[in-house]
Design a protein around this motif. Structure first.
Motif, PDB file in Angstrom:
ATOM      1  N   MET A   1       0.850  -1.194   0.000  1.00  0.00           N
ATOM      2  CA  MET A   1       0.000   0.000   0.000  1.00  0.00           C
ATOM      3  C   MET A   1       0.881   1.237   0.000  1.00  0.00           C
ATOM      4  N   SER A   2       0.583   2.173  -0.902  1.00  0.00           N
ATOM      5  CA  SER A   2       1.391   3.377  -1.023  1.00  0.00           C
ATOM      6  C   SER A   2       0.472   4.584  -1.181  1.00  0.00           C
ATOM      7  N   ILE A   3       0.761   5.641  -0.414  1.00  0.00           N
ATOM      8  CA  ILE A   3      -0.031   6.870  -0.451  1.00  0.00           C
ATOM      9  C   ILE A   3       0.867   8.004  -0.915  1.00  0.00           C
ATOM     10  N   VAL A   4       0.416   8.763  -1.908  1.00  0.00           N
ATOM     11  CA  VAL A   4       1.207   9.873  -2.430  1.00  0.00           C
ATOM     12  C   VAL A   4       0.908  11.133  -1.630  1.00  0.00           C
ATOM     13  N   VAL A   5       1.974  11.833  -1.245  1.00  0.00           N
ATOM     14  CA  VAL A   5       1.859  13.086  -0.499  1.00  0.00           C
ATOM     15  C   VAL A   5       2.435  14.206  -1.370  1.00  0.00           C
ATOM     16  N   SER A   6       1.701  15.285  -1.488  1.00  0.00           N
ATOM     17  CA  SER A   6       2.176  16.453  -2.235  1.00  0.00           C
ATOM     18  C   SER A   6       2.637  17.513  -1.250  1.00  0.00           C
ATOM     19  N   GLY A   7       3.954  17.731  -1.205  1.00  0.00           N
ATOM     20  CA  GLY A   7       4.511  18.727  -0.311  1.00  0.00           C
ATOM     21  C   GLY A   7       4.783  20.030  -1.037  1.00  0.00           C
ATOM     22  N   ARG A   8       5.409  20.943  -0.339  1.00  0.00           N
ATOM     23  CA  ARG A   8       5.779  22.229  -0.917  1.00  0.00           C
ATOM     24  C   ARG A   8       6.907  22.072  -1.937  1.00  0.00           C
ATOM     25  N   LYS A   9       7.070  23.064  -2.803  1.00  0.00           N
ATOM     26  CA  LYS A   9       8.159  23.093  -3.793  1.00  0.00           C
ATOM     27  C   LYS A   9       8.094  21.899  -4.747  1.00  0.00           C
ATOM     28  N   ASN A  10       6.854  21.472  -5.097  1.00  0.00           N
ATOM     29  CA  ASN A  10       6.669  20.319  -5.992  1.00  0.00           C
ATOM     30  C   ASN A  10       7.389  19.071  -5.478  1.00  0.00           C
ATOM     31  N   HIS A  11       7.426  18.934  -4.182  1.00  0.00           N
ATOM     32  CA  HIS A  11       8.089  17.797  -3.554  1.00  0.00           C
ATOM     33  C   HIS A  11       7.045  16.720  -3.279  1.00  0.00           C
ATOM     34  N   HIS A  12       6.971  15.753  -4.175  1.00  0.00           N
ATOM     35  CA  HIS A  12       6.023  14.653  -4.024  1.00  0.00           C
ATOM     36  C   HIS A  12       6.757  13.435  -3.478  1.00  0.00           C
ATOM     37  N   PHE A  13       6.139  12.768  -2.525  1.00  0.00           N
ATOM     38  CA  PHE A  13       6.739  11.559  -1.975  1.00  0.00           C
ATOM     39  C   PHE A  13       5.639  10.597  -1.556  1.00  0.00           C
ATOM     40  N   THR A  14       6.029   9.406  -1.188  1.00  0.00           N
ATOM     41  CA  THR A  14       5.051   8.396  -0.808  1.00  0.00           C
ATOM     42  C   THR A  14       5.213   7.996   0.651  1.00  0.00           C
ATOM     43  N   ILE A  15       4.122   7.539   1.217  1.00  0.00           N
ATOM     44  CA  ILE A  15       4.152   6.831   2.495  1.00  0.00           C
ATOM     45  C   ILE A  15       3.782   5.388   2.174  1.00  0.00           C
ATOM     46  N   ASP A  16       4.732   4.506   2.382  1.00  0.00           N
ATOM     47  CA  ASP A  16       4.569   3.101   2.012  1.00  0.00           C
ATOM     48  C   ASP A  16       4.307   2.252   3.245  1.00  0.00           C
ATOM     49  N   VAL A  17       3.265   1.431   3.171  1.00  0.00           N
ATOM     50  CA  VAL A  17       2.841   0.622   4.311  1.00  0.00           C
ATOM     51  C   VAL A  17       3.280  -0.825   4.103  1.00  0.00           C
ATOM     52  N   SER A  18       3.856  -1.405   5.133  1.00  0.00           N
ATOM     53  CA  SER A  18       4.377  -2.775   5.050  1.00  0.00           C
ATOM     54  C   SER A  18       3.247  -3.781   4.835  1.00  0.00           C
ATOM     55  N   GLU A  19       3.599  -4.849   4.158  1.00  0.00           N
ATOM     56  CA  GLU A  19       2.669  -5.977   4.045  1.00  0.00           C
ATOM     57  C   GLU A  19       2.704  -6.818   5.326  1.00  0.00           C
ATOM     58  N   GLU A  20       3.852  -6.794   6.008  1.00  0.00           N
ATOM     59  CA  GLU A  20       3.970  -7.561   7.250  1.00  0.00           C
ATOM     60  C   GLU A  20       2.944  -7.080   8.281  1.00  0.00           C
ATOM     61  N   ASN A  21       2.461  -8.010   9.080  1.00  0.00           N
ATOM     62  CA  ASN A  21       1.509  -7.724  10.162  1.00  0.00           C
ATOM     63  C   ASN A  21       0.215  -7.100   9.638  1.00  0.00           C
ATOM     64  N   ASP A  22      -0.181  -7.521   8.445  1.00  0.00           N
ATOM     65  CA  ASP A  22      -1.448  -7.062   7.876  1.00  0.00           C
ATOM     66  C   ASP A  22      -2.580  -7.366   8.859  1.00  0.00           C
ATOM     67  N   GLY A  23      -3.398  -6.362   9.145  1.00  0.00           N
ATOM     68  CA  GLY A  23      -4.506  -6.536  10.075  1.00  0.00           C
ATOM     69  C   GLY A  23      -4.150  -6.239  11.519  1.00  0.00           C
ATOM     70  N   ALA A  24      -2.895  -5.880  11.771  1.00  0.00           N
ATOM     71  CA  ALA A  24      -2.479  -5.562  13.146  1.00  0.00           C
ATOM     72  C   ALA A  24      -3.190  -4.315  13.654  1.00  0.00           C
ATOM     73  N   ASN A  25      -3.381  -4.245  14.963  1.00  0.00           N
ATOM     74  CA  ASN A  25      -4.004  -3.069  15.584  1.00  0.00           C
ATOM     75  C   ASN A  25      -2.999  -1.985  15.931  1.00  0.00           C
ATOM     76  N   ARG A  26      -1.715  -2.292  15.745  1.00  0.00           N
ATOM     77  CA  ARG A  26      -0.657  -1.325  16.017  1.00  0.00           C
ATOM     78  C   ARG A  26      -0.084  -0.808  14.701  1.00  0.00           C
ATOM     79  N   LEU A  27       0.112   0.502  14.631  1.00  0.00           N
ATOM     80  CA  LEU A  27       0.679   1.119  13.428  1.00  0.00           C
ATOM     81  C   LEU A  27       1.771   2.092  13.830  1.00  0.00           C
ATOM     82  N   ALA A  28       2.901   2.044  13.116  1.00  0.00           N
ATOM     83  CA  ALA A  28       3.997   2.984  13.347  1.00  0.00           C
ATOM     84  C   ALA A  28       4.270   3.766  12.066  1.00  0.00           C
TER      85      ALA A  28
END
Length: 215
Positions: free
Chosen positions: A1-28
């Motif tokens: 799972m990957s979410i695109v973030v649009s920052g300032r100065k045309n700085h685009h980046f992603t937040i990538d979520v691990s496949e490990e521990n799918d369904g876990a109640n804890r998120l970091a």
């Protein structure tokens, strides 16, 4: 799972979520430094520790060192960018996997984003791990002190940002403070690889103890 973030100065980046521990109640959520990546040692070992402790891990893959002119911007402009980018990151939090426990881990510049997120009211229920924090930026020490009871703070004694009275204040306020002898800003000791490795070991042991104490 990957979410695109649009920052300032045309700085685009992603937040990538691990496949490990799918369904876990804890998120970091991991927020790295200017040029210190998620694959570098501090985050490599932290990520593995979190996975072992049942967290699903989301990592922000920004690269501020590759934003044209970033290092040449004046201080106020950089602070404005990080404030706005924190708000953009906050917009992605509802898109992250559902969770009952939320931990945010930042290093250096990442701790400035954490301070901004706190000021903006987005991390009210989060546990907070501040690694080599940018404690000369006001919102960082303020964020630590105001949330000391749920904060882990780690820094090397050779880090230019280390100020013993400030860190004593963090500990007095209730933060779990880990100071690693002789290590500098990326928890390294010049010309001494064994000491560097032992420093990373201490950081991980201390973080593990903190996680267990707050489980």
């Amino acid at each position: 799972m990957s979410i695109v973030v649009s920052g300032r100065k045309n700085h685009h980046f992603t937040i990538d979520v691990s496949e490990e521990n799918d369904g876990a109640n804890r998120l970091a959520l991991l927020l790295p430094g200017v040029g210190y990546r998620l694959e570098n040692p501090i985050f490599y070992f932290t990520r593995q520790l979190l996975l072992d402790n049942g967290y699903r891990v989301a990592g922000a893959n920004y690269a501020y060192d590759k934003v044209e002119g970033f290092r040449d911007f004046d201080f106020d402009e950089i602070i404005d960018i990080l404030r706005d980018d924190a708000a953009s990151i906050a917009e992605t939090i509802p898109q992250l996997p559902k969770h009952n426990e939320f931990l945010v881990v930042g290093k250096s510049l990442g701790t400035v984003l954490m301070g901004n997120l706190l000021m903006q009211g987005h991390l009210k229920n989060a546990q907070l791990a501040w690694l080599t924090p940018s404690s000369k930026i006001p919102q960082v020490p303020e964020g630590i002190l105001q949330n000391a009871h749920k904060s882990f703070v780690c820094i090397g004694s050779a880090d230019k940002g280390y100020d013993p009275p400030t860190y004593a204040e963090f500990a007095k306020a209730g933060a779990f403070v880990s100071v690693i002898d002789d290590l500098a800003h990326v928890l390294e000791c010049d010309n001494d690889v064994p000491k560097t490795i032992l420093g990373h070991h201490k950081m991980i042991i201390d973080m593990q103890n903190w996680l267990k104490a707050n489980a």
